[in-house]
Design an enzyme around this catalytic site. Structure first.
Site, PDB file in Angstrom:
ATOM      1  N   LYS A   1       4.841   7.357   5.176  1.00  0.00           N
ATOM      2  CA  LYS A   1       4.073   6.125   4.955  1.00  0.00           C
ATOM      3  C   LYS A   1       4.626   5.442   3.724  1.00  0.00           C
ATOM      4  O   LYS A   1       4.886   6.080   2.707  1.00  0.00           O
ATOM      5  CB  LYS A   1       2.601   6.483   4.775  1.00  0.00           C
ATOM      6  CG  LYS A   1       1.736   5.415   4.128  1.00  0.00           C
ATOM      7  CD  LYS A   1       0.266   5.759   4.282  1.00  0.00           C
ATOM      8  CE  LYS A   1      -0.544   5.399   3.051  1.00  0.00           C
ATOM      9  NZ  LYS A   1      -1.956   5.810   3.177  1.00  0.00           N
TER      10      LYS A   1
ATOM     11  N   ASP B   1      -8.545   1.499   6.498  1.00  0.00           N
ATOM     12  CA  ASP B   1      -8.827   2.456   5.426  1.00  0.00           C
ATOM     13  C   ASP B   1     -10.005   1.874   4.625  1.00  0.00           C
ATOM     14  O   ASP B   1     -11.178   2.167   4.913  1.00  0.00           O
ATOM     15  CB  ASP B   1      -7.555   2.630   4.567  1.00  0.00           C
ATOM     16  CG  ASP B   1      -7.738   3.439   3.293  1.00  0.00           C
ATOM     17  OD1 ASP B   1      -8.872   3.813   2.969  1.00  0.00           O
ATOM     18  OD2 ASP B   1      -6.732   3.684   2.584  1.00  0.00           O
TER      19      ASP B   1
ATOM     20  N   LYS C   1     -11.298   9.044   4.727  1.00  0.00           N
ATOM     21  CA  LYS C   1     -11.255   9.629   3.384  1.00  0.00           C
ATOM     22  C   LYS C   1     -12.676  10.097   3.073  1.00  0.00           C
ATOM     23  O   LYS C   1     -13.626   9.305   3.168  1.00  0.00           O
ATOM     24  CB  LYS C   1     -10.810   8.604   2.342  1.00  0.00           C
ATOM     25  CG  LYS C   1      -9.337   8.228   2.435  1.00  0.00           C
ATOM     26  CD  LYS C   1      -8.938   7.236   1.366  1.00  0.00           C
ATOM     27  CE  LYS C   1      -7.456   6.868   1.493  1.00  0.00           C
ATOM     28  NZ  LYS C   1      -7.100   5.717   0.642  1.00  0.00           N
TER      29      LYS C   1
ATOM     30  N   ASP D   1       1.461   0.758   4.617  1.00  0.00           N
ATOM     31  CA  ASP D   1       0.094   0.581   4.099  1.00  0.00           C
ATOM     32  C   ASP D   1       0.099  -0.572   3.101  1.00  0.00           C
ATOM     33  O   ASP D   1       0.780  -0.517   2.073  1.00  0.00           O
ATOM     34  CB  ASP D   1      -0.383   1.871   3.408  1.00  0.00           C
ATOM     35  CG  ASP D   1      -1.832   1.792   2.931  1.00  0.00           C
ATOM     36  OD1 ASP D   1      -2.499   0.757   3.168  1.00  0.00           O
ATOM     37  OD2 ASP D   1      -2.306   2.777   2.313  1.00  0.00           O
TER      38      ASP D   1
ATOM     39  N   GLU E   1      -1.507  -0.027   8.029  1.00  0.00           N
ATOM     40  CA  GLU E   1      -2.802   0.329   7.456  1.00  0.00           C
ATOM     41  C   GLU E   1      -3.334  -0.805   6.569  1.00  0.00           C
ATOM     42  O   GLU E   1      -2.608  -1.313   5.707  1.00  0.00           O
ATOM     43  CB  GLU E   1      -2.603   1.612   6.634  1.00  0.00           C
ATOM     44  CG  GLU E   1      -3.876   2.215   6.061  1.00  0.00           C
ATOM     45  CD  GLU E   1      -3.580   3.507   5.287  1.00  0.00           C
ATOM     46  OE1 GLU E   1      -2.483   4.087   5.458  1.00  0.00           O
ATOM     47  OE2 GLU E   1      -4.445   3.914   4.500  1.00  0.00           O
TER      48      GLU E   1
ATOM     49  N   SER F   1       2.867   9.807   1.567  1.00  0.00           N
ATOM     50  CA  SER F   1       2.705   8.389   1.247  1.00  0.00           C
ATOM     51  C   SER F   1       3.576   8.076   0.040  1.00  0.00           C
ATOM     52  O   SER F   1       3.468   8.733  -0.994  1.00  0.00           O
ATOM     53  CB  SER F   1       1.234   8.116   0.929  1.00  0.00           C
ATOM     54  OG  SER F   1       1.060   6.805   0.435  1.00  0.00           O
TER      55      SER F   1
ATOM     56  N   LYS G   1       4.199   2.086   1.084  1.00  0.00           N
ATOM     57  CA  LYS G   1       3.339   1.002   0.616  1.00  0.00           C
ATOM     58  C   LYS G   1       4.108  -0.311   0.731  1.00  0.00           C
ATOM     59  O   LYS G   1       5.305  -0.372   0.395  1.00  0.00           O
ATOM     60  CB  LYS G   1       2.956   1.245  -0.846  1.00  0.00           C
ATOM     61  CG  LYS G   1       2.090   2.483  -1.050  1.00  0.00           C
ATOM     62  CD  LYS G   1       0.706   2.287  -0.462  1.00  0.00           C
ATOM     63  CE  LYS G   1      -0.216   3.433  -0.862  1.00  0.00           C
ATOM     64  NZ  LYS G   1      -1.551   3.277  -0.272  1.00  0.00           N
TER      65      LYS G   1
ATOM     66  N   GLY H   1      -5.449  10.133   1.635  1.00  0.00           N
ATOM     67  CA  GLY H   1      -5.386  10.819   0.344  1.00  0.00           C
ATOM     68  C   GLY H   1      -5.703   9.859  -0.786  1.00  0.00           C
ATOM     69  O   GLY H   1      -5.569   8.640  -0.640  1.00  0.00           O
TER      70      GLY H   1
HETATM   71  O1  OSB Z   1      -4.511   3.530   0.426  1.00  0.00           O
HETATM   72  O2  OSB Z   1      -4.191   5.504   1.064  1.00  0.00           O
HETATM   73  C1  OSB Z   1      -4.270   4.698   0.158  1.00  0.00           C
HETATM   74  C2  OSB Z   1      -3.268   6.294  -3.171  1.00  0.00           C
HETATM   75  C3  OSB Z   1      -4.154   5.661  -4.026  1.00  0.00           C
HETATM   76  C4  OSB Z   1      -5.029   4.725  -3.513  1.00  0.00           C
HETATM   77  C5  OSB Z   1      -5.032   4.416  -2.148  1.00  0.00           C
HETATM   78  C6  OSB Z   1      -4.158   5.056  -1.297  1.00  0.00           C
HETATM   79  C7  OSB Z   1      -3.250   5.987  -1.818  1.00  0.00           C
HETATM   80  C8  OSB Z   1      -2.228   6.661  -1.026  1.00  0.00           C
HETATM   81  C9  OSB Z   1      -1.765   8.000  -1.534  1.00  0.00           C
HETATM   82  O3  OSB Z   1      -1.700   6.177  -0.064  1.00  0.00           O
HETATM   83  C10 OSB Z   1      -2.204   9.127  -0.708  1.00  0.00           C
HETATM   84  C11 OSB Z   1      -1.953  10.440  -1.397  1.00  0.00           C
HETATM   85  O4  OSB Z   1      -0.800  10.865  -1.458  1.00  0.00           O
HETATM   86  O5  OSB Z   1      -2.922  11.063  -1.887  1.00  0.00           O
HETATM   87 MG    MG Z   2      -4.582   3.246   2.498  1.00  0.00          MG
END
Ligand code: OSB
Ligand code: MG
Length: 369
Positions: A162, A239, A263, A189, A214, A136, A164, A291
């Protein structure tokens, strides 16, 4: 099992690079690490994935500590527990605070697995020896920087990228990525950055053959996502909106989600995570493991969960060195051509390095039976 003592530590670890989402930037990670000791001396580890601030959900490190100290630890200390699933029942009358619940439940799963001489993966019923992982990537200062990062991670072998997104960092970004990497599995995401007013805007994502988008809409929504999904061909994956098996059942019934990001912390622990997994398997809804910028302990729990059969899509559980100069476990988590080799030692399968933990600890407290 009969837990005789629990130590909570507040750790502070610098991230190797800032991580930016639509809701804010992380330069470092503050989290709670929980160590539980059974009467036979077995030690289990859990991690709270709550952040320092209530950006992702309403929980914080401080609210988790409060819930653990005042409510959750007293329910567990000195109580006979035959199976970790019982912890889920013990906590049932306490509403939400899922990340706090999960912290202690995870440590008890670790103890249970060790005492039954199984890896955590086996204890959960997992069968895979390797798991596929993606990565991500946060919002970047420029598209060029993002393209460079993606190229590096694709070369390292990560099986899915992925990215953001947020308003103003979305359509052009995804178009450039798709043009530059025609064959890579790419997804976006939004962390709830859009509303239904953005339907026409979001529909433009359909042109880029994304594996999924996402959580585009509100973190507490499952109605508008169904409306959006009817208008979009790209599968929506929830999520933030999914906190329990019940939430998953309703979102699937409404057509709000075609894929679920599980999660462990968000759903209150491994037992609930497994229930969601099983329900999704029975309803042909693929899942993957999200994550929360975890340290090695949370990462180890994610790895174990991902060995369940319906985790058919690469998760966000990247290698330790994607986040930390030095993770708190030995060995650190490594990714080999896009896969992690699941440890087969009893429990979480990694050794917590107490010297390293000590270095990152800024506060701690022990609770005895
Ligand atoms: O939305 O998945 C998420 C990190 C912090 C808060 C929310 C998210 C995330 C990530 C990182 O996408 C995932 C990771 O590398 O641990
Ligand atoms: Mg997410």
């Amino acid at each position: 099992m009969n837990i005789q003592s629990i130590t909570i530590r507040h750790l502070q670890m610098d991230l190797l690079a800032p991580f930016t989402t639509s809701f804010g930037t992380f330069d470092s990670r503050d989290f709670l690490l929980l160590e539980a000791r059974d009467k036979d001396g077995t030690v289990g580890w859990g991690e709270s994935v709550a952040f320092h601030s209530p950006w992702y959900n309403e929980e914080t490190l401080e609210t988790n500590w409060h819930m653990l100290e005042q409510f959750l630890i007293p329910l567990v200390l000195n109580r006979d527990i035959d199976h970790p699933d019982e912890v889920n029942d013990l906590f049932q009358h306490i509403r939400r605070n899922n990340m706090a619940k999960s912290t202690i439940e995870g440590a008890i799963w670790d103890i249970y697995a060790q005492q039954t001489n199984q890896s955590l993966a086996q204890a959960l019923g997992g069968t895979k020896q390797t798991i596929d992982v993606g990565i991500s990537i946060g919002i970047q200062p420029s598209i060029e920087k993002l393209v460079d990062l993606v190229r590096g991670y694709v070369e390292e072998g990560y099986k899915r990228i992925k990215v953001k997104i947020k308003p103003g960092w979305d359509i052009d970004v995804m178009r450039t990525l798709r043009e530059t990497f025609p064959d890579v599995a790419i997804m976006a995401d939004a962390n709830s950055a859009y509303t239904l007013d953005d339907i026409e805007h979001l529909k433009q994502l359909d042109a880029f053959d994304l594996t999924m988008v996402e959580q585009p809409l509100a973190s507490d929504d499952i109605i508008d996502h169904a409306t959006l999904q009817r208008e979009m061909t790209t599968p929506i994956c929830l999520d933030e909106s999914i906190h329990s098996l019940e939430d998953a059942r309703k979102a699937i019934a409404l057509g709000s989600t075609k894929i679920i990001n599980i999660k462990i912390g968000r759903v209150g622990g491994l037992t609930e995570a497994k229930k969601i997994h099983d329900y999704c398997l029975a309803h042909d809804v693929p899942v993957w493991c999200g994550g929360m910028l975890e340290s090695g302990v949370g990462r180890a729990h994610n790895i174990a969960l991902t060995t369940l059969e319906n985790f058919t899509m690469p998760g966000d559980t990247a290698a330790s060195n994607r986040y930390w100069a030095r993770d708190i476990i030995d060995p650190e988590v490594t990714v080999d051509n896009g896969v992690i080799h699941v440890p087969d030692k009893p429990g979480i399968g990694y050794e917590v390095n107490r010297d390293v933990v000590e270095r990152y600890t800024v506060a701690q407290k022990t609770y005895e039976a």
